[in-house]
Write a protein that holds these residues in place. Structure first.
Motif, PDB file in Angstrom:
ATOM      1  N   LEU A 128       0.905  -1.244  -0.027  1.00 26.81           N
ATOM      2  CA  LEU A 128      -0.006   0.054  -0.132  1.00 26.81           C
ATOM      3  C   LEU A 128       0.889   1.097  -0.003  1.00 26.81           C
ATOM      4  O   LEU A 128       0.607   2.247  -0.675  1.00 26.81           O
ATOM      5  CB  LEU A 128      -0.840  -0.007   1.190  1.00 26.81           C
ATOM      6  N   GLU A 129       1.937   1.135   0.909  1.00 27.51           N
ATOM      7  CA  GLU A 129       2.639   2.302   0.960  1.00 27.51           C
ATOM      8  C   GLU A 129       3.545   2.573  -0.508  1.00 27.51           C
ATOM      9  O   GLU A 129       3.510   3.541  -1.022  1.00 27.51           O
ATOM     10  CB  GLU A 129       4.031   2.038   2.035  1.00 27.51           C
ATOM     11  N   ILE A 132       1.072   4.144  -2.722  1.00 29.98           N
ATOM     12  CA  ILE A 132       0.969   5.595  -2.372  1.00 29.98           C
ATOM     13  C   ILE A 132       1.830   6.431  -2.971  1.00 29.98           C
ATOM     14  O   ILE A 132       1.902   7.472  -3.728  1.00 29.98           O
ATOM     15  CB  ILE A 132       0.806   5.838  -0.784  1.00 29.98           C
ATOM     16  N   ASP A 147      -8.367   9.475   2.833  1.00 29.19           N
ATOM     17  CA  ASP A 147      -8.656   8.030   3.211  1.00 29.19           C
ATOM     18  C   ASP A 147      -7.819   7.585   4.214  1.00 29.19           C
ATOM     19  O   ASP A 147      -8.073   6.568   5.094  1.00 29.19           O
ATOM     20  CB  ASP A 147      -8.340   7.037   1.867  1.00 29.19           C
ATOM     21  N   VAL A 148      -6.552   8.052   4.396  1.00 32.54           N
ATOM     22  CA  VAL A 148      -5.582   7.622   5.451  1.00 32.54           C
ATOM     23  C   VAL A 148      -6.063   8.343   6.653  1.00 32.54           C
ATOM     24  O   VAL A 148      -6.156   8.080   7.861  1.00 32.54           O
ATOM     25  CB  VAL A 148      -4.241   7.941   5.083  1.00 32.54           C
ATOM     26  N   ARG A 175      -7.058   7.062  -6.121  1.00 33.10           N
ATOM     27  CA  ARG A 175      -7.742   5.708  -5.615  1.00 33.10           C
ATOM     28  C   ARG A 175      -7.910   4.755  -6.802  1.00 33.10           C
ATOM     29  O   ARG A 175      -7.219   3.485  -6.409  1.00 33.10           O
ATOM     30  CB  ARG A 175      -9.177   6.065  -5.101  1.00 33.10           C
ATOM     31  N   VAL A 178      -4.096   3.469  -7.090  1.00 36.51           N
ATOM     32  CA  VAL A 178      -3.928   2.775  -5.868  1.00 36.51           C
ATOM     33  C   VAL A 178      -4.385   1.348  -6.097  1.00 36.51           C
ATOM     34  O   VAL A 178      -3.843   0.201  -5.738  1.00 36.51           O
ATOM     35  CB  VAL A 178      -4.266   3.239  -4.432  1.00 36.51           C
TER      36      VAL A 178
ATOM     37  N   THR B  50     -10.086  -0.793  -1.527  1.00 36.22           N
ATOM     38  CA  THR B  50      -8.980  -0.032  -1.619  1.00 36.22           C
ATOM     39  C   THR B  50      -9.005   1.137  -0.418  1.00 36.22           C
ATOM     40  O   THR B  50      -8.142   1.303   0.368  1.00 36.22           O
ATOM     41  CB  THR B  50      -8.687   0.765  -3.084  1.00 36.22           C
ATOM     42  N   LEU B  54      -6.706   1.550   2.838  1.00 38.54           N
ATOM     43  CA  LEU B  54      -6.129   2.830   3.199  1.00 38.54           C
ATOM     44  C   LEU B  54      -6.370   3.253   4.565  1.00 38.54           C
ATOM     45  O   LEU B  54      -5.613   3.710   5.354  1.00 38.54           O
ATOM     46  CB  LEU B  54      -6.498   4.001   2.115  1.00 38.54           C
ATOM     47  N   LEU B  57      -4.544   1.659   7.222  1.00 39.33           N
ATOM     48  CA  LEU B  57      -2.951   1.613   7.125  1.00 39.33           C
ATOM     49  C   LEU B  57      -2.495   2.065   8.340  1.00 39.33           C
ATOM     50  O   LEU B  57      -3.119   3.277   8.894  1.00 39.33           O
ATOM     51  CB  LEU B  57      -2.737   2.726   5.780  1.00 39.33           C
TER      52      LEU B  57
END
Lengths: 211, 346
Positions: A128-129, A132, A147-148, A175, A178, B50, B54, B57
């Motif tokens: 995921l990182e 991003i 989102d984070v 998005r 990703v 997704t 996120l 995370l």
């Protein structure tokens, strides 16, 4: 019962540094995460966060009320952006300074390591990182905030001083990218990604260079 | 914004749909598309997943705390604290209070060591100048030489007549009384303190040194002079005289010696403190003992003493005073400048 941001700000404005430090304790994790994910350099990110807090304290008198969290994050993101730009000016030739779109494509087309190997090697979080990281900065920041970190469209528009429409489009593109990135390593991902993973292989409309 | 081929449903619309940021019409349109098109359905599903990933995370561990230290924001802290209403009351401080706080804050900022040093240097400078104006300091030299013989001359020194007047009367009076017995010559001077002031002549006499009276001081100050233990007497005075302290003049007394004579406690204190400060300028040293002297009081014979004092010595003292003043002024300016700079930097 925790003191409200407003009460702490009121005290900080009278020279109560402890009150301001309580605000810092409240938001430093968020500031650090955003700055670090934007800069991907611990030293630069730490500088950005520290500078931001000092700037915020100095500018406390100009805070007109409203959402302190957003106001603070605007300072953090601006500071981090400034660092990012300065870094780019310093090293215009380095690989890291390739246009993000190109970097993103490079990720997608890198076949040196099979998706399977890659999936095995990396944890989901790392993937995921990485996803991003592959985003252009403007999309990355909006996605991180939304989102984070959980900011609303309105808040992001306020933080970045951009129209809400721009927030929506950057977020959507971020998005999608990703998601596409993750789809390439679907073995490690939830079922949703596997079912139609072949669909993701088709040319992605979100690859517009203009994004 | 990119549109998915053969479909009017954009990525952006799907994204907004997942955030619940669409109109009712848009929502229906998206849901219809999801039902009809597996690609759209997959997109929505994967986008939703997704977003969930996120959101989950993990945050990145802080490398350290970013809490601010006082020194990082010292200047602005001072500003905030100065602008804030007085802590004492909830009410807003009046303009005067505010001004005072700002002023206080201004002085509080910057390097405190530099600020204090500058203030001390400036205070010493003011002290020296005042002494000069009063006549004490400068006098030593001038007075001694000239004064010895001619009172008028003595006055010439620096002291402004007026100042002297003011000071002298007060001091003089006491002295005169005590002195009366002792020195005749002084008597005249003392007797008419007012005159003394007006008239330079007296000063010289006075100068003789209220200070000297203080035996201890005298000895110390004056290098070789044996201070007469008793003091009050002329004899003692004379001894002291040689030293030629600045104090002789009545005015001098005001600062250094005067106090003693007058016996006013406050003055005595002032003198004492002055003495300490003055210590730098060698000449002043004597003053310290002014208090002791006070009681005794002085001999006015100073003249004699003065006479005794050698002209050259006086000259040296005078120039020493000038130098001391110049140096202290320069020091005050430099330290003050450094302090102001440190404010900005800090």
């Amino acid at each position: 019962m925790a003191e409200s941001d407003e009460a702490l700000i009121h005290r900080a404005r009278r020279g109560d540094l402890d009150a301001f430090n309580q605000l810092i304790l409240r938001y430093q994790n968020m500031a650090w995460s955003v700055a670090y994910r934007l800069l991907r350099d611990p030293d630069a990110a730490a500088d950005a966060v520290q500078d931001s807090f000092i700037k915020a304290f100095r500018a406390l008198d100009s805070f007109q009320g409203g959402n302190f969290k957003s106001w603070l994050m605007r300072i953090v993101s601006n500071t981090a952006y400034d660092l990012l730009r300065a870094r780019k000016r310093r090293a215009t030739d380095s690989l890291e300074d390739l246009p993000m779109e190109q970097e993103y494509i490079t990720h997608l087309t890198d076949r040196a390591e099979s998706p399977h190997e890659r999936a095995e090697r990396r944890e989901l979080a790392e993937l995921l990182e990485e996803a991003i990281d592959s985003l252009p900065e403007d999309q990355r920041l909006v996605l991180l905030l939304s989102d984070v970190e959980g900011y609303s469209y309105d808040e992001i528009a306020e933080i970045l001083e951009i129209p809400i429409g721009t927030v929506k489009s950057r977020l959507s593109r971020g998005r999608s990218k990703v998601r596409d990135y993750l789809a390439r390593y679907s073995e490690q991902l939830p079922m949703a990604f596997r079912r139609n993973s072949e669909v993701a292989q088709r040319p992605m409309p979100s690859d517009d260079p203009g994004a | 914004m990119s549109l998915i081929p053969q479909n009017p449903i954009s990525d952006e619309l799907l994204s907004a749909y997942l955030d619940g940021a669409v109109t009712e019409e848009e929502r229906r349109r998206v849901e219809r598309a999801i039902a009809q098109d597996p690609v759209i359905a997959w997109q929505v599903e994967t986008l939703r997943e997704t977003i969930r990933l996120l959101q989950e995370l993990p945050s990145i561990p802080l490398p350290r705390s970013f809490v601010l230290q006082e020194e990082q924001v010292a200047d602005i802290l001072v500003h905030y604290r100065a602008a804030a209403p007085a802590p004492s009351g909830p009410g807003v401080a009046g303009p005067a209070g505010r001004l005072w706080h700002r002023l206080w804050a201004f002085f509080q900022a910057g390097n405190p060591a530099l600020r204090n040093a500058a203030a001390a240097a400036a205070a010493l400078f003011v002290l020296l100048v005042t002494l000069n104006a009063v006549g004490v300091p400068a006098p030593p030299p001038a007075t001694s030489t000239v004064p010895a013989s001619a009172p008028e001359v003595a006055m010439a020194s620096t002291a402004s007549p007026q100042e002297r007047e003011t000071l002298s009367p007060a001091f003089m009076a006491p002295r005169s009384e005590s002195m009366a017995p002792e020195a005749m010559e002084q008597a005249p001077a003392a007797a008419e303190p007012a005159l003394a002031v007006g008239a330079l002549a007296e000063e010289p006499q006075l100068r003789s040194r209220a200070m000297e009276p203080a035996p201890q001081a005298a000895p110390l100050a004056s290098s070789g002079i044996p201070a007469p233990g008793g003091l009050a007497d002329e004899a003692g005075a004379s001894d002291l005289i040689p030293l030629a302290f600045a104090e002789e003049g009545p005015e001098a007394g005001a600062f250094l010696v005067a106090t003693p004579n007058t016996a006013e406690p406050e003055r005595a204190l002032e003198v004492a403190s002055v003495g300490e400060l003055a210590s730098e300028p060698a000449a002043v040293a004597a003053s310290a003992e002014a208090e002791q002297v006070s009681s005794a009081s002085l001999d006015r014979e100073p003249r004699t003493a003065e006479t005794g004092a050698s002209g050259p010595e006086n000259g040296l003292l005078a120039s020493a005073w000038l130098w001391a003043e110049g140096i202290l002024l320069g020091l005050a300016l430099i330290l003050g400048g450094l302090w102001l700079r440190s404010r900005r930097i800090g």
